[in-house]
Design an enzyme around this catalytic site. Structure first.
Site, PDB file in Angstrom:
ATOM      1  N   TYR A  92      48.552  41.425  43.283  1.00 33.26           N
ATOM      2  CA  TYR A  92      48.138  40.064  42.967  1.00 33.26           C
ATOM      3  C   TYR A  92      48.703  39.721  41.603  1.00 33.26           C
ATOM      4  CZ  TYR A  92      44.637  36.249  42.414  1.00 33.26           C
ATOM      5  OH  TYR A  92      43.990  35.048  42.229  1.00 33.26           O
ATOM      6  N   ASP A 145      36.774  35.260  34.607  1.00 33.78           N
ATOM      7  CA  ASP A 145      36.729  34.015  35.372  1.00 33.78           C
ATOM      8  C   ASP A 145      36.460  32.809  34.487  1.00 33.78           C
ATOM      9  OD1 ASP A 145      37.134  34.668  38.209  1.00 33.78           O
ATOM     10  OD2 ASP A 145      35.438  36.013  37.866  1.00 33.78           O
ATOM     11  N   GLU A 200      39.660  36.328  50.457  1.00 35.52           N
ATOM     12  CA  GLU A 200      39.114  37.031  49.300  1.00 35.52           C
ATOM     13  C   GLU A 200      37.685  36.553  49.098  1.00 35.52           C
ATOM     14  OE1 GLU A 200      43.072  38.157  46.660  1.00 35.52           O
ATOM     15  OE2 GLU A 200      41.612  36.778  45.798  1.00 35.52           O
TER      16      GLU A 200
END
Lengths: 268, 401
Positions: A175, A60, A49
């Site tokens: 995911y 994030d 990734e």
């Protein structure tokens, strides 16, 4: 058959689980990104990734934010990320590469243009953090038209209805975000993750990767017991931060190889 | 203009191509919960009654409309009327929205509220309402803004809030918003995020507009009483755009009323140092919605510049983007210098010290008024008072306290 699909079929045949490391393109420098990608593969990465840096990475944590800021400060752009993938492909034609980033740089390039260029560069999948399924219809279509997999997140808070929605549009793998938080958080509850997986598998036959908060071989092993793939990001970025340009590849390789051993202790 | 009534956003939170829900999957649970709670509250007369009670007794509504006669006479054209949001408790329109959202938080059983703030006005309003309701309050503020707005930081602390300086990115409002989102996703079980403007993922742009539309609703009643009719134009400053949406929204379906949003042109659009996303930006995705953004050619968000911290934001509420595209509202740039001139004029001629944000709207009114006849009427949203801007204005005038 896509590279991602091939990778998971091969692993399935070998009775092994996938390891998916994450690094941010251009961190610490554009020159080191491709060597780092090769180091990841040598250490046992099955899929890479590759983070596309963005000025406002809302999902994030501080570690990946810092990586984004370093990369942007050195002039990394989406176009340059695609060039890096092209360079990587001149040596490695097998390891799937998934871009992970935010919508705006892609929309600035133009969705169609991005899809064409990404496919030409040898990108296999794209995960756009701020494209949930309801906003991703044209994205999903554009990716699939170019033979790439649109990858989507599933969260601990996703309802059965939403998981079904993701299953309908996703390909490659899904995911599963293992905790309510941002990347690099510390509060991973392995048992809670294990309990959620059956609900996901009920809705999709795609491989399920698990990430957010996995920092060592021991945790990777516990996750690999029930997940198809283990995703590790912030811990690798930290290793890059601690290293110099000369030692980064070797240090990252050692770290990822150790996590690989943890994952491989689990046999299907 | 079409005669069909205006009914935006649609069920998915879209204003035409704008708005929507561009967030990571981790936030969907919280947004769904919020949508459901808001729908239930909307249908509950007790919620409306409590909101009205709070606005009347805690905020001091309705805010009056004032005819700025001396200033209008001097400008020699249209008559300028001011909607006095500066007279609200906490000194700006922001509190209308904070009360509505804190009431929602209370209904949802969330004991902790968080907010982002630039100049500190939304942070102060949130801290005020949190104190009023006995809630824990954390305010995220860019570390640059913490330095620039020391008085407001202290105000928030007096009110019992914790102020967290944000060191990432450009260390300003947009980074505070990123950080508040990160807090929210991590503490979703007990935390309500009080967004200060008509931006963010659906349902926020709609919800904040609904809690601010009281401004325009009051004007619809007050203008005929004050001026004998509705205004020819309604003018409001636009950063994120909540005070403008608040006064525009009830006027969207009123024929013959121009809606004019005024953006911060900073040192001038041509210098690149501004915050005028509708004038000089292009559509993109940031902070959960699609809207006009100030960005570079690679899609990175760029830093903005304005003398007014409250307008210093690289995006704009998606409903403004839509009103611009369909031509129902127009958006005009005003520079720092023009805003400061209007600021001083209002101080000297009317005895009102306006916020620098509102001074942008005043400056455009001062430009427009002389081009119109004396029988024309302009209604300006005086969204806040300027006490907080003393330091900035003094500095610009070369004065030290």
């Amino acid at each position: 058959m896509s590279r991602i699909q091939k990778a998971f079929e091969r692993l399935n045949g070998e009775g092994r689980k996938a390891l998916i490391p994450f690094i941010t393109a251009g961190d610490p420098s554009a020159d080191l990104t491709v060597p780092l990608m090769h180091a990841l593969v040598e250490a046992g990465a099955d899929v890479i990734e590759l983070g596309v840096p963005f000025s406002d990475p809302m999902a994030d944590g501080p570690t990946i934010q810092r990586a984004s800021e370093r990369a942007l400060a050195r002039g990394m752009t989406l176009r340059k990320v695609l060039q890096l993938v092209t360079t990587f492909r001149t040596v490695d034609d097998k390891t799937p590469v998934v871009l992970m980033g935010y919508a705006n740089p892609i929309e600035a390039m133009g969705l169609q243009r991005f899809a064409e260029k990404a496919a030409q560069s040898g990108v296999d999948g794209v995960l756009v953090v701020d494209y949930p399924p309801e906003e991703a219809e044209s994205f999903g279509t554009a990716m699939k038209a170019q033979g790439m997999d649109p990858i989507f997140l599933i969260a601990p808070t996703s309802s059965a209805e939403r998981i079904a929605q993701v299953a309908q549009i996703a390909s490659g793998y899904v995911y599963y975000v293992s905790l309510a938080g941002v990347t690099g958080s510390g509060a991973l509850n392995v048992n809670a993750v294990a309990e959620r997986l059956p609900a996901i598998r009920q809705k999709t036959g795609l491989p399920v990767g698990v990430g957010f908060g996995i920092r060592d071989a021991a945790t990777a092993k516990r996750i690999a017991v029930f997940a198809d793939a283990v995703v590790v990001g912030s811990r690798i970025i930290e290793e890059i931060e601690k290293s110099t340009a000369e030692t980064a590849c070797a240090n990252v390789k050692a770290l990822v190889a150790d996590i690989r051993r943890g994952v491989d202790e689990v046999k299907k | 203009m079409s005669t069909t009534p205006y009914t935006f956003p649609d069920a998915k939170g879209h204003f035409g191509p704008y708005g929507g829900v561009f967030v990571a999957e981790t936030l969907f649970g919280a947004l769904d919960e919020l949508k459901a709670a808001y729908a239930a509250a909307q249908a509950d007369p007790a919620f409306h009654a409590e909101y009205e009670y709070e606005l009347k007794h805690f905020v001091g509504r309705p805010s009056p409309i004032y005819h700025a006669k001396r200033w209008s006479d001097l400008l020699g054209g249209a008559q300028i009327y001011l909607k006095r949001e500066d007279l609200n408790h906490t000194g700006a329109h922001k509190v209308n929205n904070c009360i509505g959202q804190a009431m929602l938080a209370k209904r949802m059983g969330k004991p902790r509220v968080i907010a982002e703030t630039g100049a500190g006005q939304h942070g102060v309003a949130t801290a005020t309402v949190a104190a009023r309701y006995g809630m824990e309050c954390v305010v995220y503020m860019g570390s640059e803004d913490v330095k620039r707005q020391a008085a407001n930081v202290y105000r928030m602390k007096l009110l019992g809030a914790k102020v967290v300086p944000v060191e990432s990115g450009s260390k300003t409002l947009k980074d505070a918003l990123n950080e508040a989102m990160r807090d929210w996703v991590t503490n979703i079980h007990n935390t309500f995020y009080i967004i200060g403007t008509v931006a963010g993922p659906h349902p926020y742009p709609m919800l904040v507009r609904d809690f601010q539309k009281i401004i325009g609703e009051e004007c619809l009643t007050q203008m005929p009483e004050m001026a004998g009719r509705q205004p020819d134009a309604v003018i409001a400053a636009v950063g994120g755009g909540s005070n403008a949406m608040g006064i525009f929204y009830p006027y969207i379906n009123v024929e013959g009323v121009r809606l004019i949003g005024v953006e911060a042109a900073g040192s001038g659009i041509e210098t690149g140092k501004h915050a005028a996303s509708l004038t000089a930006g292009v559509p993109g995705v940031l902070h959960g919605n699609r809207t006009y953004l100030l960005q570079d050619k690679d899609g990175q968000i760029i830093e903005t510049h304005s003398v007014s911290a409250g307008l210093d934001y690289p995006g704009v509420g998606p409903e403004h983007a839509w009103l611009k595209d369909i031509g129902r509202a127009e958006y005009q740039p005003i520079t720092d210098a023009e805003a400061l001139e209007a600021f001083h004029n209002l101080c000297r001629l009317e005895g009102i010290i306006p916020a620098l944000e509102s001074s942008h709207a005043l400056a455009y009114a001062a430009k427009l008024a002389p081009t119109l006849g004396k029988d024309k009427i302009l209604l300006v949203n005086l969204s806040g008072r300027g006490d907080k801007d003393m330091h900035t204005v003094a500095e610009k005038s070369g004065i030290q306290f």
